[in-house]
Design a protein around this motif. Structure first.
Motif, PDB file in Angstrom:
ATOM      1  N   GLU A   1      73.909  24.403  29.922  1.00  0.00           N
ATOM      2  CA  GLU A   1      72.458  24.513  29.947  1.00  0.00           C
ATOM      3  C   GLU A   1      71.884  24.648  31.361  1.00  0.00           C
ATOM      4  N   GLY A   2      70.923  25.564  31.519  1.00  0.00           N
ATOM      5  CA  GLY A   2      70.264  25.737  32.815  1.00  0.00           C
ATOM      6  C   GLY A   2      71.014  26.667  33.751  1.00  0.00           C
ATOM      7  N   ASP A   3      72.148  27.148  33.313  1.00  0.00           N
ATOM      8  CA  ASP A   3      73.020  27.941  34.183  1.00  0.00           C
ATOM      9  C   ASP A   3      73.336  29.290  33.531  1.00  0.00           C
ATOM     10  N   ILE A   4      72.951  30.357  34.220  1.00  0.00           N
ATOM     11  CA  ILE A   4      73.161  31.677  33.614  1.00  0.00           C
ATOM     12  C   ILE A   4      74.361  32.416  34.213  1.00  0.00           C
ATOM     13  N   HIS A   5      75.104  31.779  35.100  1.00  0.00           N
ATOM     14  CA  HIS A   5      76.281  32.426  35.685  1.00  0.00           C
ATOM     15  C   HIS A   5      77.373  32.534  34.616  1.00  0.00           C
ATOM     16  N   ASP A   6      77.809  33.760  34.353  1.00  0.00           N
ATOM     17  CA  ASP A   6      78.833  33.871  33.299  1.00  0.00           C
ATOM     18  C   ASP A   6      79.960  34.850  33.619  1.00  0.00           C
ATOM     19  N   ILE A   7      80.004  35.341  34.849  1.00  0.00           N
ATOM     20  CA  ILE A   7      81.069  36.296  35.194  1.00  0.00           C
ATOM     21  C   ILE A   7      82.428  35.599  35.114  1.00  0.00           C
TER      22      ILE A   7
ATOM     23  N   ALA B   1      90.270  23.355  35.882  1.00  0.00           N
ATOM     24  CA  ALA B   1      91.034  24.544  36.263  1.00  0.00           C
ATOM     25  C   ALA B   1      90.318  25.281  37.369  1.00  0.00           C
ATOM     26  N   GLU B   2      91.108  25.733  38.303  1.00  0.00           N
ATOM     27  CA  GLU B   2      90.596  26.427  39.479  1.00  0.00           C
ATOM     28  C   GLU B   2      90.202  27.874  39.155  1.00  0.00           C
ATOM     29  N   ASP B   3      91.003  28.488  38.315  1.00  0.00           N
ATOM     30  CA  ASP B   3      90.690  29.856  37.904  1.00  0.00           C
ATOM     31  C   ASP B   3      91.255  30.086  36.500  1.00  0.00           C
ATOM     32  N   ALA B   4      91.126  31.338  36.022  1.00  0.00           N
ATOM     33  CA  ALA B   4      91.488  31.622  34.639  1.00  0.00           C
ATOM     34  C   ALA B   4      92.981  31.355  34.368  1.00  0.00           C
TER      35      ALA B   4
ATOM     36  N   PHE C   1      74.616  35.470  51.038  1.00  0.00           N
ATOM     37  CA  PHE C   1      73.377  34.893  50.501  1.00  0.00           C
ATOM     38  C   PHE C   1      73.105  33.551  51.175  1.00  0.00           C
ATOM     39  N   GLU C   2      74.158  32.784  51.300  1.00  0.00           N
ATOM     40  CA  GLU C   2      74.047  31.445  51.869  1.00  0.00           C
ATOM     41  C   GLU C   2      73.528  31.471  53.310  1.00  0.00           C
ATOM     42  N   VAL C   3      74.000  32.460  54.074  1.00  0.00           N
ATOM     43  CA  VAL C   3      73.574  32.512  55.474  1.00  0.00           C
ATOM     44  C   VAL C   3      72.333  33.399  55.681  1.00  0.00           C
TER      45      VAL C   3
ATOM     46  N   GLY D   1      85.159  39.897  46.618  1.00  0.00           N
ATOM     47  CA  GLY D   1      83.921  40.646  46.891  1.00  0.00           C
ATOM     48  C   GLY D   1      82.694  39.838  46.499  1.00  0.00           C
ATOM     49  N   ILE D   2      82.694  39.312  45.281  1.00  0.00           N
ATOM     50  CA  ILE D   2      81.502  38.577  44.814  1.00  0.00           C
ATOM     51  C   ILE D   2      81.385  37.249  45.572  1.00  0.00           C
ATOM     52  N   ASN D   3      82.526  36.686  45.978  1.00  0.00           N
ATOM     53  CA  ASN D   3      82.453  35.458  46.779  1.00  0.00           C
ATOM     54  C   ASN D   3      81.823  35.727  48.144  1.00  0.00           C
TER      55      ASN D   3
ATOM     56  N   SER E   1      83.911  24.055  29.528  1.00  0.00           N
ATOM     57  CA  SER E   1      82.557  24.315  30.022  1.00  0.00           C
ATOM     58  C   SER E   1      82.615  24.820  31.459  1.00  0.00           C
ATOM     59  N   SER E   2      81.681  25.710  31.748  1.00  0.00           N
ATOM     60  CA  SER E   2      81.589  26.301  33.068  1.00  0.00           C
ATOM     61  C   SER E   2      80.251  25.910  33.693  1.00  0.00           C
ATOM     62  N   ALA E   3      80.257  25.600  34.988  1.00  0.00           N
ATOM     63  CA  ALA E   3      79.012  25.306  35.714  1.00  0.00           C
ATOM     64  C   ALA E   3      79.139  25.864  37.122  1.00  0.00           C
ATOM     65  N   LEU E   4      78.140  26.627  37.538  1.00  0.00           N
ATOM     66  CA  LEU E   4      78.188  27.250  38.875  1.00  0.00           C
ATOM     67  C   LEU E   4      77.178  26.666  39.850  1.00  0.00           C
ATOM     68  N   LEU E   5      76.325  25.798  39.345  1.00  0.00           N
ATOM     69  CA  LEU E   5      75.325  25.199  40.223  1.00  0.00           C
ATOM     70  C   LEU E   5      75.589  23.706  40.327  1.00  0.00           C
ATOM     71  N   THR E   6      75.375  23.151  41.499  1.00  0.00           N
ATOM     72  CA  THR E   6      75.603  21.707  41.646  1.00  0.00           C
ATOM     73  C   THR E   6      74.674  20.948  40.696  1.00  0.00           C
ATOM     74  N   THR E   7      73.487  21.526  40.456  1.00  0.00           N
ATOM     75  CA  THR E   7      72.531  20.845  39.570  1.00  0.00           C
ATOM     76  C   THR E   7      72.950  20.900  38.098  1.00  0.00           C
TER      77      THR E   7
ATOM     78  N   GLY F   1      85.308  23.887  34.552  1.00  0.00           N
ATOM     79  CA  GLY F   1      85.551  24.856  35.614  1.00  0.00           C
ATOM     80  C   GLY F   1      84.241  25.343  36.216  1.00  0.00           C
ATOM     81  N   GLY F   2      84.369  26.200  37.231  1.00  0.00           N
ATOM     82  CA  GLY F   2      83.194  26.714  37.946  1.00  0.00           C
ATOM     83  C   GLY F   2      83.362  26.434  39.430  1.00  0.00           C
ATOM     84  N   ALA F   3      82.809  27.301  40.272  1.00  0.00           N
ATOM     85  CA  ALA F   3      83.050  27.196  41.717  1.00  0.00           C
ATOM     86  C   ALA F   3      82.821  25.802  42.331  1.00  0.00           C
TER      87      ALA F   3
ATOM     88  N   VAL G   1      79.646  38.002  48.703  1.00  0.00           N
ATOM     89  CA  VAL G   1      78.216  38.153  48.423  1.00  0.00           C
ATOM     90  C   VAL G   1      77.540  36.777  48.455  1.00  0.00           C
ATOM     91  N   GLY G   2      78.202  35.786  47.840  1.00  0.00           N
ATOM     92  CA  GLY G   2      77.678  34.414  47.842  1.00  0.00           C
ATOM     93  C   GLY G   2      77.533  33.882  49.263  1.00  0.00           C
ATOM     94  N   GLU G   3      78.530  34.179  50.090  1.00  0.00           N
ATOM     95  CA  GLU G   3      78.486  33.700  51.483  1.00  0.00           C
ATOM     96  C   GLU G   3      77.333  34.346  52.254  1.00  0.00           C
TER      97      GLU G   3
HETATM   98  C1  B12 Z   1      76.810  36.406  40.936  1.00  0.00           C
HETATM   99  C2  B12 Z   1      75.939  35.221  41.274  1.00  0.00           C
HETATM  100  C3  B12 Z   1      74.706  35.113  40.633  1.00  0.00           C
HETATM  101  C4  B12 Z   1      74.249  36.082  39.531  1.00  0.00           C
HETATM  102  C5  B12 Z   1      74.937  35.679  38.205  1.00  0.00           C
HETATM  103  C6  B12 Z   1      75.177  36.826  37.253  1.00  0.00           C
HETATM  104  C7  B12 Z   1      76.059  36.445  36.099  1.00  0.00           C
HETATM  105  N1  B12 Z   1      75.871  37.148  35.004  1.00  0.00           N
HETATM  106  O1  B12 Z   1      76.896  35.564  36.163  1.00  0.00           O
HETATM  107  C8  B12 Z   1      72.702  35.844  39.520  1.00  0.00           C
HETATM  108  C9  B12 Z   1      72.073  36.832  40.498  1.00  0.00           C
HETATM  109  C10 B12 Z   1      71.994  35.953  38.181  1.00  0.00           C
HETATM  110  C11 B12 Z   1      72.613  34.439  40.158  1.00  0.00           C
HETATM  111  C12 B12 Z   1      71.514  33.616  40.014  1.00  0.00           C
HETATM  112  C13 B12 Z   1      71.359  32.417  40.696  1.00  0.00           C
HETATM  113  N2  B12 Z   1      72.218  31.901  41.611  1.00  0.00           N
HETATM  114 CO1  B12 Z   1      74.009  32.563  41.890  1.00  0.00          CO
HETATM  115  N3  B12 Z   1      75.652  33.198  42.545  1.00  0.00           N
HETATM  116  C14 B12 Z   1      76.383  34.230  42.215  1.00  0.00           C
HETATM  117  C15 B12 Z   1      77.651  34.253  43.111  1.00  0.00           C
HETATM  118  C16 B12 Z   1      77.404  35.228  44.259  1.00  0.00           C
HETATM  119  C17 B12 Z   1      78.967  34.614  42.442  1.00  0.00           C
HETATM  120  C18 B12 Z   1      79.338  33.838  41.174  1.00  0.00           C
HETATM  121  C19 B12 Z   1      80.510  34.532  40.505  1.00  0.00           C
HETATM  122  O2  B12 Z   1      80.331  35.303  39.572  1.00  0.00           O
HETATM  123  N4  B12 Z   1      81.721  34.324  41.053  1.00  0.00           N
HETATM  124  C20 B12 Z   1      82.942  35.011  40.594  1.00  0.00           C
HETATM  125  C21 B12 Z   1      83.601  34.282  39.445  1.00  0.00           C
HETATM  126  C22 B12 Z   1      84.843  35.051  38.993  1.00  0.00           C
HETATM  127  O3  B12 Z   1      84.003  32.992  39.910  1.00  0.00           O
HETATM  128  P1  B12 Z   1      83.649  31.642  39.156  1.00  0.00           P
HETATM  129  O4  B12 Z   1      82.372  31.761  38.435  1.00  0.00           O
HETATM  130  O5  B12 Z   1      83.821  30.526  40.100  1.00  0.00           O
HETATM  131  O6  B12 Z   1      84.775  31.518  38.011  1.00  0.00           O
HETATM  132  C23 B12 Z   1      86.140  31.334  38.237  1.00  0.00           C
HETATM  133  C24 B12 Z   1      86.573  29.856  38.355  1.00  0.00           C
HETATM  134  O7  B12 Z   1      85.562  28.998  38.855  1.00  0.00           O
HETATM  135  C25 B12 Z   1      87.043  29.482  36.988  1.00  0.00           C
HETATM  136  N5  B12 Z   1      86.080  29.034  35.969  1.00  0.00           N
HETATM  137  C26 B12 Z   1      84.766  29.195  35.898  1.00  0.00           C
HETATM  138  N6  B12 Z   1      84.270  28.643  34.789  1.00  0.00           N
HETATM  139  C27 B12 Z   1      85.306  28.122  34.107  1.00  0.00           C
HETATM  140  C28 B12 Z   1      85.356  27.438  32.892  1.00  0.00           C
HETATM  141  C29 B12 Z   1      86.572  26.985  32.411  1.00  0.00           C
HETATM  142  C30 B12 Z   1      86.625  26.265  31.118  1.00  0.00           C
HETATM  143  C31 B12 Z   1      87.755  27.248  33.147  1.00  0.00           C
HETATM  144  C32 B12 Z   1      89.062  26.813  32.631  1.00  0.00           C
HETATM  145  C33 B12 Z   1      87.715  27.928  34.371  1.00  0.00           C
HETATM  146  C34 B12 Z   1      86.487  28.354  34.836  1.00  0.00           C
HETATM  147  O8  B12 Z   1      87.642  30.690  36.531  1.00  0.00           O
HETATM  148  C35 B12 Z   1      86.856  31.809  36.971  1.00  0.00           C
HETATM  149  C36 B12 Z   1      87.761  33.020  37.133  1.00  0.00           C
HETATM  150  O9  B12 Z   1      88.700  32.856  38.147  1.00  0.00           O
HETATM  151  C37 B12 Z   1      77.717  32.762  43.574  1.00  0.00           C
HETATM  152  C38 B12 Z   1      78.503  32.493  44.866  1.00  0.00           C
HETATM  153  C39 B12 Z   1      79.838  31.801  44.631  1.00  0.00           C
HETATM  154  N7  B12 Z   1      80.672  31.857  45.608  1.00  0.00           N
HETATM  155  O10 B12 Z   1      80.094  31.213  43.583  1.00  0.00           O
HETATM  156  C40 B12 Z   1      76.219  32.404  43.629  1.00  0.00           C
HETATM  157  C41 B12 Z   1      75.781  30.939  43.502  1.00  0.00           C
HETATM  158  C42 B12 Z   1      76.597  30.206  42.461  1.00  0.00           C
HETATM  159  N8  B12 Z   1      74.388  31.074  43.045  1.00  0.00           N
HETATM  160  C43 B12 Z   1      73.590  30.222  43.591  1.00  0.00           C
HETATM  161  C44 B12 Z   1      72.190  30.134  43.328  1.00  0.00           C
HETATM  162  C45 B12 Z   1      71.431  29.151  44.185  1.00  0.00           C
HETATM  163  C46 B12 Z   1      71.592  30.900  42.316  1.00  0.00           C
HETATM  164  C47 B12 Z   1      70.112  30.845  41.884  1.00  0.00           C
HETATM  165  C48 B12 Z   1      69.506  29.437  41.776  1.00  0.00           C
HETATM  166  C49 B12 Z   1      69.314  31.714  42.857  1.00  0.00           C
HETATM  167  C50 B12 Z   1      67.825  31.641  42.730  1.00  0.00           C
HETATM  168  N9  B12 Z   1      67.215  31.165  43.799  1.00  0.00           N
HETATM  169  O11 B12 Z   1      67.269  31.950  41.707  1.00  0.00           O
HETATM  170  C51 B12 Z   1      70.156  31.552  40.522  1.00  0.00           C
HETATM  171  C52 B12 Z   1      70.407  30.544  39.392  1.00  0.00           C
HETATM  172  C53 B12 Z   1      70.162  31.050  38.015  1.00  0.00           C
HETATM  173  C54 B12 Z   1      70.606  30.047  36.979  1.00  0.00           C
HETATM  174  N10 B12 Z   1      69.695  29.273  36.465  1.00  0.00           N
HETATM  175  O12 B12 Z   1      71.764  29.962  36.665  1.00  0.00           O
HETATM  176  C55 B12 Z   1      74.317  29.292  44.581  1.00  0.00           C
HETATM  177  C56 B12 Z   1      74.565  27.885  44.000  1.00  0.00           C
HETATM  178  C57 B12 Z   1      74.334  26.804  45.051  1.00  0.00           C
HETATM  179  C58 B12 Z   1      74.547  25.441  44.506  1.00  0.00           C
HETATM  180  N11 B12 Z   1      74.961  24.580  45.381  1.00  0.00           N
HETATM  181  O13 B12 Z   1      74.367  25.101  43.386  1.00  0.00           O
HETATM  182  C59 B12 Z   1      75.631  30.126  44.872  1.00  0.00           C
HETATM  183  C60 B12 Z   1      76.852  29.252  45.224  1.00  0.00           C
HETATM  184  C61 B12 Z   1      75.280  31.078  46.036  1.00  0.00           C
HETATM  185  C62 B12 Z   1      75.104  30.367  47.366  1.00  0.00           C
HETATM  186  N12 B12 Z   1      76.093  30.396  48.199  1.00  0.00           N
HETATM  187  O14 B12 Z   1      74.071  29.791  47.629  1.00  0.00           O
HETATM  188  N13 B12 Z   1      73.735  34.152  40.863  1.00  0.00           N
END
Ligand code: B12
Length: 215
Positions: free
Chosen positions: A100-106, A198-201, A55-57, A47-49, A148-154, A180-182, A51-53
């Motif tokens: 640092e610089g990354d607030i994604h923590d779900i 790691a790909e996921d938890a 957003f992207e389009v 579902g949240i993925n 460490s987790s990072a969700l942004l390419t930056t 980890g991180g997407a 949402v990301g898609e």
């Molecule tokens: C929810 C979300 C947000 C929420 C975050 C809320 C929160 N408390 O986390 C909010 C709205 C705040 C947000 C803000 C922003 N976001 Co955002 N967000 C997302 C979104 C839709 C989902 C992320 C998520 O929670 N996924 C679900 C979880 C379960 O997956 P996950 O994080 O990948 O974690 C899993 C694995 O990766 C792994 N894992 C993760 N970390 C670790 C660590 C270790 C040690 C291990 C072992 C495993 C592991 O295990 C996890 C569980 O399976 C993504 C889209 C996406 N597909 O990722 C965009 C996305 C990451 N965001 C993006 C952007 C651009 C932003 C903003 C810059 C938007 C803006 N213009 O302000 C800001 C950045 C703020 C900042 N400085 O960090 C872009 C990043 C693009 C890029 N190339 O960098 C994405 C990809 C959306 C997109 N398609 O454009 N965002």
């Protein structure tokens, strides 16, 4: 409702940012005996993925993601609380945070919960964490692993800096690192010199067990 229907509805509830429906489905799914991790991986995370898609389009804007993330956070709390509690202690100490610089923590929160549920000592240092803080905490608690987790390419660069800082302070061999991180990949881990990716938890648990065995 069948399991598949719950997964489908769960995904829909997140896409529609319907927190009430999402929490109801989380509770219902757990009550039906669905494995908490499967509920996340096949229901809410897709579902949240999605949402990301969207957003992207350009079909969804930031306020939409924020609402969906809030719904996601609520179900994550409910599902994490249902993970079986730890049985063994002393398996390994892990410091984990979002760089640092990354607030994604779900995702990180899910990883933390699963590690705890598997008996690891986890020190969650939160999100937007300055790189030196990872090392300070690891030193303070006597960690085995730094995750460490990072969700942004930056912000992925923070994971690289962590490796560099560890080397600079002569501590690189003292700890194992996992990233980890997407946007993070095995290739990135290899490139920066992290010990594991790691790909996921669940994959994280596997990789960390392996790192601890290797010593
Ligand atoms: C929810 C979300 C947000 C929420 C975050 C809320 C929160 N408390 O986390 C909010 C709205 C705040 C947000 C803000 C922003 N976001 Co955002 N967000 C997302 C979104 C839709 C989902 C992320 C998520 O929670 N996924 C679900 C979880 C379960 O997956 P996950 O994080 O990948 O974690 C899993 C694995 O990766 C792994 N894992 C993760 N970390 C670790 C660590 C270790 C040690 C291990 C072992 C495993 C592991 O295990 C996890 C569980 O399976 C993504 C889209 C996406 N597909 O990722 C965009 C996305 C990451 N965001 C993006 C952007 C651009 C932003 C903003 C810059 C938007 C803006 N213009 O302000 C800001 C950045 C703020 C900042 N400085 O960090 C872009 C990043 C693009 C890029 N190339 O960098 C994405 C990809 C959306 C997109 N398609 O454009 N965002």
């Amino acid at each position: 409702m069948t399991k598949e229907e719950i997964f489908e509805e769960a995904q829909k509830a997140i896409v529609e940012s319907d927190a009430n429906r999402a929490t109801e489905l989380a509770e219902r799914g757990l009550a039906q005996g669905i494995d908490p991790l499967e509920l996340m991986n096949r229901g809410f995370i897709p579902g949240i993925n999605k949402v990301g898609e969207l957003f992207e389009v350009g079909k969804l804007f930031l306020p939409g993601i924020i609402l969906a993330a809030e719904a996601m956070q609520k179900v994550t709390d409910i599902v994490n609380a249902a993970l079986p509690t730890e049985i063994e202690k002393g398996k390994g100490k892990i410091v984990i945070g979002t760089v640092e610089g990354d607030i994604h923590d779900i995702g990180k929160t899910i990883v933390v919960a699963l590690f705890k549920a598997n008996g690891f000592d986890v020190y969650d240092i939160g999100r937007d964490v300055p790189i030196p803080r990872f090392i300070e905490e690891a030193e303070r608690v006597g960690a085995d692993i730094i995750g460490s987790s990072a969700l942004l390419t930056t912000t992925m660069d923070g994971q690289k800096r962590l490796e560099e800082e560890l080397k600079k302070s002569g501590l690189r061999d003292k700890y194992k690192t996992i990233v980890g991180g997407a946007p993070v990949t095995q290739r990135w881990a290899d490139r920066i010199g992290a010990d594991a990716y790691a790909e996921d938890a669940a994959d994280g648990i596997k990789k960390v067990r392996h790192l601890l065995e290797k010593g």
